[in-house]
Motif scaffolding. Structure first.
Motif, PDB file in Angstrom:
ATOM      1  N   UNK A   1       0.844  -1.211   0.000  1.00 33.44           N
ATOM      2  CA  UNK A   1       0.000   0.000   0.000  1.00 33.44           C
ATOM      3  C   UNK A   1       0.872   1.252   0.000  1.00 33.44           C
ATOM      4  N   UNK A   2       1.969   1.183   0.742  1.00 28.70           N
ATOM      5  CA  UNK A   2       2.873   2.338   0.773  1.00 28.70           C
ATOM      6  C   UNK A   2       3.425   2.622  -0.632  1.00 28.70           C
ATOM      7  N   UNK A   3       3.750   1.580  -1.361  1.00 26.16           N
ATOM      8  CA  UNK A   3       4.220   1.799  -2.734  1.00 26.16           C
ATOM      9  C   UNK A   3       3.077   2.252  -3.641  1.00 26.16           C
ATOM     10  N   UNK A   4       1.896   1.662  -3.442  1.00 19.27           N
ATOM     11  CA  UNK A   4       0.733   2.102  -4.223  1.00 19.27           C
ATOM     12  C   UNK A   4       0.532   3.620  -4.096  1.00 19.27           C
ATOM     13  N   UNK A   5       0.910   4.148  -2.931  1.00 20.76           N
ATOM     14  CA  UNK A   5       0.664   5.575  -2.682  1.00 20.76           C
ATOM     15  C   UNK A   5       1.431   6.481  -3.644  1.00 20.76           C
ATOM     16  N   UNK A   6       2.386   5.894  -4.353  1.00 21.94           N
ATOM     17  CA  UNK A   6       3.096   6.678  -5.364  1.00 21.94           C
ATOM     18  C   UNK A   6       2.143   7.102  -6.487  1.00 21.94           C
ATOM     19  N   UNK A   7       1.124   6.293  -6.774  1.00 21.79           N
ATOM     20  CA  UNK A   7       0.237   6.623  -7.900  1.00 21.79           C
ATOM     21  C   UNK A   7      -1.225   6.236  -7.671  1.00 21.79           C
TER      22      UNK A   7
END
Lengths: 455, 455
Positions: free
Chosen positions: B74-80
């Protein structure tokens, strides 16, 4: 579950700014007036009328602090604005720095750069004032893409003079511009006197922004239904870009942080002005202490090695003269320089705020710029435009200084565009074919000696 | 001031879904099990262990309705993410239709397509389970870009077998993958037995996804520290993509609208599944009456002309057999077909929901797909990936039907990626070099006759 770290500081559509910010209202000394290329006397709005619609001419000379953004333009902005502001947390971790690194991402626009901010505004005013055809130049292609897209939105005819070397090396950028319905001509071309004059002397000319501007201006001046659009340098272009900084101020407040240093690359100056001017307006009111840094390539150092004086905007000397940092309108960036920002001059407004000491300038070498771009891509996913790599490199430099000092530092930079249409330069970089380049002092001196002497 | 029309229906970072939705929990009949390529008997998790980490194998066979998205993902998803949902109001006006056209824009991911949704999840689980190296295939290049980016984020080594014709024709896509630090090999290659076998028979083979899969799988099977990652087809890939539809449901609620028809293009099936499965879950509960439409190219009609039966996932017959709509693993899309979606099979989960009558399939001809892409670009600014053009074309078809009927219709489609790395196909289209293609019935019959006979 782990608490999520905030990456995005995004604003809703309703927070698209209502007005552009015009720093001319707050400057301690006014801009020097532009001069007529024939008489060398200050020009009035009527002198610009063959090239620009009157709405834009009035913006060019306005000293109103706030200029309302027309509803139709805000409606178009809603396609991609407010633009994202992100915190580059993975880059911070990679650098192991106490600095906070934020970037405003203008590459999220459908045109892939900040250029669309002024393109839709310029086309809107042209349409309103009855323009049927627009001419322009493009170098790396960001501006041509943006203007052709805006013309598609408004149903205006668009003709783009594309610097020959880009035309040949960037067929995909050209295809994008053509997909929006614009026609693209390699510059120098046989269509104009300016082009023919260059080709007579240099049949294999690679072209330059200065030459392409001459061609586009010449075509516009010939026909009352045709106007010319410029993607940088002029005051009204800087004005339209201030949506970047106005949004960033709100987004930094969301982040509950305040920049110690604000960074943007500078070629003609528009993405720098867009982020910086609203902050400089606050600085003039004592509301910000941020250092404001323009980053230029060592191979094209108009701010750091040019002269602050009157010069022509184009090679053919058809444009008015403006007072700016310039390397001389005959300047040609070296062929080994792959990364955009190849213009001989700098926006008068950007030159002026530097001259007033409100902002500073620095240079980045080409190899450092690309290394920074690759590092950014591997941390943050986005592959920056070569122009934007200069800002990334300067931001990394600041973050590493903060680390060396062991002190926090809040860095905000403008990631003005993505590099999807610039992969050839990354291929050249990865293959070791790019070089650093320091413009030799004697060449600069020679170019500067050729500058027009005014007054 | 004019009231602004809403274009963006965006969610804050906090609304990134907490769990993926697994439609296997709600299906009236379960999926047929995959079969071992040697024994033709159903396989268990252990049989997949040479290729995939156990976390992903367990997801592959899970029938849990909700599978929590790890905080790191989810933290990486927050990039886009949440990804934008936009209303295509200018396209509606151009078409003069009473229909509402919404699109979920997955091209806003830094990798430029929906593929990053599963790439970061797959690399996360591989990293967690001790994988050191990942191999994969890529055709048009979206998946290779996404996986190499995710590997850069997690510090995993990545090797990409790129279909030869793409490798040669798309140097910029390759450069992007290499910028993220992955190594790229043209497939078929001399590095694998599968590759050598093809090259012995066809030294100038253009390659295919099926061949590249064989090569990547073979390399992974040889080394316990190396696993294989697939960008579509498998259940866990469909699962990871459901963030698209889960967000879209919330965003349609923001728009106070409800789709009558949901559209996505389908090659392997993952962007279709991503948007459609959460809506199909609602449909199964009586909460949605939307028609759900998978759009495939007329030149690669696995859903509309293939057979729903067991087949291999690759040309070398190294993968398990799965029950799916297939044109036969020897299928080769014709050379005139420029636009992605070139896989012989279709995700078992997508095949299954079509077979159950929960969704329908349609085809779009190549020239119609590109015409739709150009029209979309001129209205909305975004130049779609050729794959996504099929969805755009189907959405326009629906909007024009609504216009003919004089009735409103709410259309939601998945704009799965941008076309920045596919401009060569737009150049070919604009130059009149692309053609429509109807796969001849006798060729389909021949290919289907070669399918393995099971049970």
């Amino acid at each position: 579950m782990l608490r999520m770290e905030t990456i995005q500081y995004n604003l809703p559509q309703s927070r698209i700014p209502l007005a552009w910010y015009n720093i001319q209202a707050d400057l301690p000394t006014p801009l020097a007036p532009p001069l007529h290329p024939g008489t060398m006397k200050p020009i009035g709005p009527a002198d610009l009328a063959p090239l620009f619609p009157m709405s834009l001419i009035l913006q060019e000379v306005s000293t109103e602090r706030e200029i309302e953004i027309p509803a139709e333009v805000r409606q178009l902005y809603a396609q991609w604005r407010p633009a994202p502001m992100m915190r580059a947390r993975r880059l911070e971790k990679t650098l192991d720095t106490p600095a906070h690194i934020y970037y405003k991402y203008e590459g999220a626009s459908p045109a892939g750069s900040h250029k669309l901010n002024t393109a839709v505004a310029q086309v809107y005013y042209n349409k309103k004032d009855g323009t049927k055809h627009l001419t322009t130049e493009t170098g790396a292609g960001q501006w041509g893409s943006a203007l052709s897209m805006a013309c598609a939105f408004f149903g205006l005819d668009c003709k783009v003079y594309m610097v020959r070397v880009s035309y040949d090396q960037k067929p995909y950028r050209r295809a994008l511009i053509e997909a929006f319905g614009a026609s693209v001509t390699a510059s120098p071309s046989n269509e104009t006197e300016s082009g023919r004059a260059i080709l007579a002397k240099h049949p294999n000319s690679n072209g330059s922004l200065g030459i392409a501007i001459s061609e586009a201006v010449e075509m516009a001046a010939k026909d009352p239904d045709t106007k010319y659009a410029l993607g940088s340098v002029l005051n009204h272009v800087m004005l339209h870009q201030t949506v970047i900084g106005l949004e960033a101020i709100e987004q930094m407040a969301l982040a509950d942080d305040d920049p110690d240093v604000i960074i943007a690359c500078a070629g003609g100056g528009s993405n720098f002005a867009g982020l910086a001017m609203p902050y400089l307006g606050r600085k003039l009111k004592g509301q910000s202490k941020a250092r404001v840094v323009a980053v230029e390539p060592a191979a094209c150092p108009s701010l750091t090695k040019g002269r602050f004086t009157y010069d022509f905007g184009d090679t053919g000397h058809l444009t008015p003269l403006v007072k700016m940092h310039t390397l001389g309108s005959t300047f040609m960036p070296p062929g080994i320089h792959a990364g955009g920002l190849r213009y001989h001059g700098m926006a008068p407004l950007v030159s002026h705020v530097l001259n007033l000491g409100l902002a500073e300038a620095t240079t980045v070498q080409q190899l450092d710029a690309f290394a920074a771009g690759i590092q950014f891509a591997r941390s943050e996913g986005i592959i920056p435009a070569p122009e934007s790599n200069h800002a990334v490199a300067a931001a990394i430099r600041e973050a590493l200084e903060a680390k060396a000092e062991g002190k926090p530092r809040t860095i905000l930079f403008n990631l003005s565009g993505h590099g999807h249409f610039d992969m050839q330069s990354y291929i050249a970089y990865q293959a070791g074919k790019l070089e650093n380049y320091e413009y030799p002092e004697e060449e600069i001196a020679m170019a500067l000696a050729g500058l027009p002497v005014i007054g």
